[in-house]
Design an enzyme around this catalytic site. Sequence first.
Site: not given
Length: 344
Positions: A101, A123, A165, A207, A217, A221, A225, A228, A232, A244
Amino acid sequence: MRAGLAARVREVAPSGRCALITDENVGALWGGEVKGLLAAAGIDAVAGSFPAGEASKTRRTWAALTDMLLEAGLGRDSCVVALGGGVVGDVAGFVAATFLRGVPFVQVPTTTLAMIDASVGGKTGVDHSAGKNLVGAFHAPSAVFADPDFLTTLDSGTLAAGFAEAVKHGVILDPAYAEWLAVRAESLLGRDADDVSRAVLRSVEIKSEIVSEDEFEANRRQILNLGHTVGHAIELNSGYGLPHGHAVAAGMVAEARIGEALGVTFPGTAEEIRTLVRAFGLPDFDPGLLRPRRMAGLMARDKKVRSGAVRIVRLEGMGRAGTGDETTVAVPAEVLVRIMEDWS
């Protein structure tokens, strides 16, 4: 980095035990050195690796690594050390987020992309056949150790891809930084230590500032993206064969063009972004976009989709992202198709 890493691992893992997770490529280059560094500080590092590349970012890899930690008898007083690029950080972070956990993890990024972006923000996750990063968790690293020396072993294409990025950070928040990146592109691609360190520092500042305002997010935030949603879809269309950074570069230009067509983005912004990505030898277009209906369908699988509409970052112009009442703009699939049909 070398002295600080062992001290930090010892701090977050009082048992003196950790899992050192990497991929096979990075493990061959740096795994022995980092494991030896930890051993010299009295830390027992259980090493695990997997084949390099996005294709390994799966629940199967996550399960195998989790089994390894359980079999080694690691407890909640241990930690995970992620040594590698963005894929390693995502997978190792997800292992750390879910093992018992949640145990601490430390990021040791070895690629430009990971240093500039992927290692910051918490993330973690794995891909699914339906799309990228659809299974995961937010789990912030206890520390990030970015050492430009790791970049000496990168091929030029991987090095360049990471700067997509950095360009994104400049576009969304700091046009002066974006301009500096374009001016210093040759030096950055030449691995100038001072310039690379400056780029990593500024990108992490940008960032971190955004993430600290919106850790999970929920709102602001989401500007991170940019590029993206389309990116993606480009990656998925390529079977994850395209790096990427290349997908994000083409995705940023495409999303700015969509914004211009919607009247949200200042005319000429897409061309400014195109100039920036070209400075790093990155693509400003992907042939997959010539199949608008297919690409719109792939974008509709994105985890940011709401009420059936694709969402892209609301970009008004350079340095003006997430402005107005909404951080993102909802674009129905049929509208996307009509816009992209004009690109053919």
